[in-house]
Design a protein around this motif. Structure first.
Motif, PDB file in Angstrom:
ATOM      1  N   ASP A 220       0.820  -1.220   0.000  1.00 44.89           N
ATOM      2  CA  ASP A 220       0.000   0.000   0.000  1.00 44.89           C
ATOM      3  C   ASP A 220       0.847   1.261   0.000  1.00 44.89           C
ATOM      4  O   ASP A 220       0.407   2.311  -0.470  1.00 44.89           O
ATOM      5  CB  ASP A 220      -0.933   0.000   1.223  1.00 44.89           C
ATOM      6  N   TYR A 227       7.067   0.402  -4.780  1.00 43.66           N
ATOM      7  CA  TYR A 227       6.077  -0.479  -4.171  1.00 43.66           C
ATOM      8  C   TYR A 227       6.585  -1.908  -4.345  1.00 43.66           C
ATOM      9  O   TYR A 227       7.170  -2.254  -5.368  1.00 43.66           O
ATOM     10  CB  TYR A 227       4.723  -0.310  -4.856  1.00 43.66           C
ATOM     11  N   LYS A 252       2.058   2.440  -8.481  1.00 40.67           N
ATOM     12  CA  LYS A 252       1.163   1.428  -7.920  1.00 40.67           C
ATOM     13  C   LYS A 252       0.261   0.802  -8.978  1.00 40.67           C
ATOM     14  O   LYS A 252       0.152  -0.415  -9.098  1.00 40.67           O
ATOM     15  CB  LYS A 252       0.295   2.064  -6.815  1.00 40.67           C
TER      16      LYS A 252
END
Length: 407
Positions: A220, A227, A252
């Motif tokens: 997250d 990420y 993301k």
């Protein structure tokens, strides 16, 4: 010396003043001397391991593998050929020259209350087109591993070119050896085999095939600049051995994804995260411990820096020796000189202040002292009488002590 553009240049500015041999003797020594430069690797590795403080003995050490290109305009050098170089800046992706495969050790030392990994190049081999780059890399790892037999965690760090069976198979021969490496994004990976149902028939050797785009859900929040996500998988590269597959992406939702494999698991490591010099490793909390193996991959970067330093400041690609053995010997001697600049500040308290200085600053300071001492020795040899010698010796000793040098 600050630079050695060639053996002739080194002889003219330094060797002729400290040795009674001719220039040809040094060319002959490079190409025909029976000295085994492979043994230099183990000596250098042993010296590097002795630098590790007692409180850091449980920390992992790394063996980084990479290759670098040496461009040559001439064609009379042995084994010179056309090579592909993705980093070439000559308007083409091909250059005329050679490829050297090298191994570097990274060992933990203290630096201003933080754990700093000192990078020490161990040795290199000239790659020939009749073999794969994996073969000289594997040979050097096997040669140096006996020196690391007492270390709990020795980890090979390499890019996607070397994450192949020819090299990966080495880790099966040593209990304390593991590998963390970048892999091709299209590598075939599988989920772990399902639990046995008790029904008749041969059990599945692996689960379904996984996609790094669809079957890996990224974290997250960013860890460092990416990420991340991780899961245990099986892959043909490592056979039946379970490994960790890490997938990273700078964005993301979209963007390219990179794949990494690790044969070492977080619970096998004793990493003092809070004392690490590098981020984000020193910011890793309990929720991020699963990403430690991937964060350790950042210690591979110093081998790229070392290649750049040796080419820029050590004349790595300026050799003028034609034979393959002569070139390898000379390049490894340059490698040893570079190692001395890295290790000496940690061995001798007289050079302690250069631990935090660049290698170039230390090289300049050391070369100045060497020149002065060579001048003093040659000057003393030219003194005619013993009476003059005694007076000059006393004066020179006072001058040397005042400057803080050694004779």
């Amino acid at each position: 010396m600050e630079s050695a553009a060639s053996i002739r240049s080194l002889y003219r500015h330094f060797l002729s003043g400290v040795a009674k041999k001719s220039l040809n003797a040094f060319y002959y020594a490079c190409s025909y001397a029976k000295a085994n430069y492979s043994g230099f690797m183990n000596v250098t590795a042993g010296m590097a391991l002795k630098l590790i403080p007692e409180k850091l003995q449980t920390q992992p050490v790394f063996l980084c593998i990479d290759d670098t290109m040496a461009s040559k305009f001439g064609k009379k050098f042995e084994d010179v050929s056309k090579l592909f170089d993705h980093a070439a800046h000559n308007g083409s992706n091909y250059l005329n020259g050679r490829c050297f495969v090298s191994v570097m050790a990274c060992v933990p030392v203290w630096n201003k209350g933080r754990i700093h990994y000192l990078s020490v190049p161990l040795g290199c081999r000239m790659w020939q087109k009749k073999e794969f780059k994996l073969e000289p890399a594997a040979s050097m790892i096997r040669h140096v591993m006996p020196v690391f037999h007492e270390k709990k965690n020795v980890i090979i760090l390499c890019d996607s070119w070397y994450v192949k069976k020819n090299l990966v198979s080495i880790i099966d021969g040593y209990e304390n050896l593991d590998l963390i490496g970048n892999a091709r994004s299209d590598s075939v990976i599988y989920d772990l085999p399902p639990q046995r149902t008790g029904k008749k028939g041969r059990p599945a050797s692996h689960g379904k095939r996984l996609s790094i785009q669809d079957d890996f859900m990224l974290s997250d929040e960013k860890i460092g600049e990416h990420y991340m996500t991780v899961r245990r998988v099986l892959t043909n590269i490592f056979g039946k051995r379970e490994v960790l597959a890490y997938v990273t992406s700078p964005e993301k939702g979209s963007g390219s994804r990179r794949l990494f494999f690790s044969t070492v698991f977080p619970e096998q490591l004793q990493v003092l995260c809070a004392w690490q010099e590098k981020t984000p490793l020193n910011q890793t909390g309990s929720s991020r411990m699963q990403y430690i193996p991937l964060l350790l991959y950042a210690f591979r970067w110093p081998i790229e820096v070392s290649h750049c330093e040796q080419k820029t400041f050590r004349s790595l690609c300026s050799y003028m020796v034609r034979s393959r053995k002569g070139i390898e010997t000379l390049v490894n001697l340059i490698n040893i000189a570079h190692c001395a600049m890295k290790i000496l500040p940690y061995q001798d308290k007289a050079f302690f202040k250069y631990q935090t200085e660049s290698v170039q600053e230390f090289r300049f300071a050391l070369s100045e002292q060497i020149r002065q001492q060579v001048f003093y020795v040659i000057f003393m040899e030219k003194v005619e009488t013993g009476i003059k010698s005694n007076a000059l010796i006393n004066a020179l000793k006072q001058l040397i002590q005042k400057q803080g040098h050694y004779l």
